[in-house]
Write a protein that holds these residues in place. Structure first.
Motif, short mmCIF file in Angstrom:
data_model
loop_
_atom_site.label_atom_id
_atom_site.label_comp_id
_atom_site.label_asym_id
_atom_site.label_seq_id
_atom_site.Cartn_x
_atom_site.Cartn_y
_atom_site.Cartn_z
N GLY A 102 7.92 -2.83 -13.68
CA GLY A 102 7.41 -1.46 -13.70
C GLY A 102 6.88 -1.08 -12.35
N ILE A 103 6.20 0.06 -12.27
CA ILE A 103 5.75 0.57 -10.98
C ILE A 103 4.69 -0.34 -10.36
N ALA A 104 4.53 -0.23 -9.05
CA ALA A 104 3.63 -1.09 -8.29
C ALA A 104 2.66 -0.23 -7.49
N SER A 105 1.49 -0.78 -7.19
CA SER A 105 0.44 -0.04 -6.48
C SER A 105 -0.29 -0.98 -5.53
N TYR A 106 -0.40 -0.57 -4.27
CA TYR A 106 -1.16 -1.35 -3.31
C TYR A 106 -2.65 -1.36 -3.66
N SER A 107 -3.31 -2.47 -3.33
CA SER A 107 -4.77 -2.50 -3.39
C SER A 107 -5.32 -1.64 -2.27
N PRO A 108 -6.53 -1.10 -2.41
CA PRO A 108 -7.09 -0.26 -1.36
C PRO A 108 -7.22 -0.95 0.00
N ASP A 109 -7.39 -2.29 0.00
CA ASP A 109 -7.48 -2.97 1.29
C ASP A 109 -6.12 -3.41 1.82
N GLY A 110 -5.04 -3.16 1.07
CA GLY A 110 -3.70 -3.42 1.53
C GLY A 110 -3.24 -4.86 1.45
N SER A 166 1.32 1.95 1.44
CA SER A 166 0.31 1.00 1.89
C SER A 166 -0.83 1.77 2.54
N PRO A 167 -2.05 1.25 2.52
CA PRO A 167 -3.18 2.00 3.08
C PRO A 167 -3.02 2.38 4.54
N PRO A 222 3.43 -0.81 12.62
CA PRO A 222 2.41 -0.31 11.69
C PRO A 222 1.40 0.59 12.40
N ALA A 223 0.98 1.59 11.68
CA ALA A 223 -0.02 2.49 12.24
C ALA A 223 -1.35 1.75 12.42
N ALA A 224 -2.05 2.08 13.48
CA ALA A 224 -3.35 1.46 13.71
C ALA A 224 -4.35 1.96 12.68
N PRO A 225 -5.12 1.07 12.08
CA PRO A 225 -6.09 1.52 11.08
C PRO A 225 -7.15 2.41 11.71
N THR A 226 -7.53 3.43 10.97
CA THR A 226 -8.52 4.37 11.49
C THR A 226 -9.90 4.15 10.89
N ALA A 227 -10.00 3.24 9.93
CA ALA A 227 -11.28 2.97 9.29
C ALA A 227 -11.25 1.54 8.76
N PRO A 228 -12.40 0.95 8.50
CA PRO A 228 -12.41 -0.40 7.91
C PRO A 228 -11.69 -0.39 6.57
N PRO A 229 -11.08 -1.51 6.19
CA PRO A 229 -10.38 -1.56 4.91
C PRO A 229 -11.30 -1.20 3.75
#
Length: 409
Positions: free
Chosen positions: A352-360, A306-307, A86-93
């Motif tokens: 149906g379609i799915a969507s991640y929450s902003p905090d993942g 994913s975020p 996974p990519a390292a997060p660049t900002a707080p969730p």
């Protein structure tokens, strides 16, 4: 090809001085026609035929085609032993905000509006108020959570992109990209908008041309980007240029870093393969077009990153009639490896379609029991802990898109 765009009474007339040079993707030429949107580019011979969608190789050997696994029933893809890092997060969730969705307003599902709802289902608001037999659909939150883009079809709208504020105010339409009555704008529609992470562009589907009288298949369909003010439109894909009536390119979604766009390609009875569904990825500059999921998985409609950019969530649809049960919700790495099922199967549920929450940490999605109408649900990002959000029998709630929370005060 050099063009100047002039807006006339809510429409866009495109005047052009043309010096056309055909470019081939194998020679490293990008698919992007910078600064243009074409009144009639779809009627010209294509820059890239369908057979060359994988023509630009990466600098590393391509990942193997995901294969059906036999070791575990919930994993349908190979490469489970070599997961991507996974990519390292660049900002707080980000903080989770409201979920936008399309909701039908009548039992016949001829009219739909955009609603927002909190993840616990306690706060609910109707944002758009379309005319009868008009469908507002495919909501997409801006990255700051202040604006929704959506499309409106039916009634007096052939298919246009609109925006609205998070409170339902400031509703307005982006001007049409085509000059009225232009021959290359026959049946032209602009749908399925998606905000870029920096808020400076909307990716969308443009479909146009005649329709096949026996299948109702549109002649041309491809992916474009445009500024939110309706200017600087650019074409990204040419999947149907050389092969009219071959399918529909739709439902773009941007990677968190803004460098790539995943989208759905659904082929027609004359497409390659016939009546197929698969997700594809293209770079934001139009290069690097490749297929993400195997055709046999039948992934379709809007996927969602994913975020942290490490996974893409998507929905599959069985062969046969639309809305038939038997599909599921899956995730995949952006390189096409580690396809994993989040929902149990086989199932008599229609997802149906799915969507991640902003905090993942969670995923919003819709599902319908056999013979029933869809409702919104949430689950943890690993597929556990499903919880129902809405309870509106007969309405049909779907196409969730989870936005960020507004700053306090």
């Amino acid at each position: 090809m050099t063009r100047t765009r002039t807006r006339l009474s809510g429409t866009t007339a495109i005047h052009r001085t043309t010096t056309r040079a055909r470019t081939r993707h194998r020679a490293g030429a990008g698919l992007l026609l910078a600064g243009t949107l074409l009144t009639g580019c779809g009627a010209q011979p294509g820059e890239i035929p369908l057979s060359e969608i994988r023509a630009e190789p990466s600098t590393t050997p391509p990942a193997a085609e995901p294969a059906v696994a036999t070791a575990a029933p919930d994993v349908v893809g190979a490469a489970a032993a070599t997961p991507a890092v996974p990519a390292a997060p660049t900002a707080p969730p980000a903080r989770n905000g409201l979920i936008a969705a399309r909701v039908f307003l009548d039992q016949d599902h001829l009219t739909s509006a955009i609603f927002t709802v909190s993840a616990d289902g306690k706060t609910r608001q109707q944002l758009t108020r379309p005319a009868e037999e008009t469908r507002d659909d495919h909501p997409s939150w801006s990255p700051d959570g202040t604006t929704l883009a959506f499309d409106r079809t039916g009634g007096d709208s052939p298919g246009r992109i609109w925006t609205a504020g998070a409170d339902g105010g400031n509703v307005h339409q982006l001007g049409s990209l085509c000059e009225a009555d232009a021959p290359d704008c026959l049946n032209e529609k602009e749908t399925t908008p998606a905000w870029s992470p920096d808020g400076k562009q909307l990716a969308f589907t443009r479909s146009w041309g005649s329709t096949d009288p026996t299948t109702d298949q549109i002649q041309y369909s491809d992916l474009y980007v445009i500024a939110p003010d309706g200017t600087t439109a650019q074409r990204l894909t040419f999947l149907t240029n050389d092969t009219p009536y071959s399918g529909v390119v739709t439902d773009p979604a941007w990677s968190p870093d803004g460098k790539q766009i995943v989208f759905s390609y659904r082929t027609s009875a004359t497409g390659q393969p016939a009546n197929g569904r698969a997700l594809h990825i293209v770079n934001a500059d139009g290069t690097g077009l490749r297929r993400l999921t195997p055709w046999e998985l039948r992934a379709g409609e809007r996927a969602n990153w994913s975020p942290d950019g490490s996974r893409i969530v998507f929905t599959t649809y069985p062969d046969g009639a639309d809305n038939a049960p038997g599909g599921g919700i899956y995730t995949v790495h952006p390189d096409g490896t580690a396809v994993e099922a989040l929902t149990p199967g086989p199932s008599d549920t229609t997802y149906g379609i799915a969507s991640y929450s902003p905090d993942g940490t969670a995923i919003a999605f819709s599902q319908a029991p056999a013979g029933g109408t869809s409702e919104l649900y949430t689950m943890r990002a690993d597929g556990t802990g499903a919880a129902r959000v809405t309870d509106t029998p007969g309405r049909g709630e779907g196409r969730p898109n989870w936005g960020v929370a507004q700053p306090a005060g």
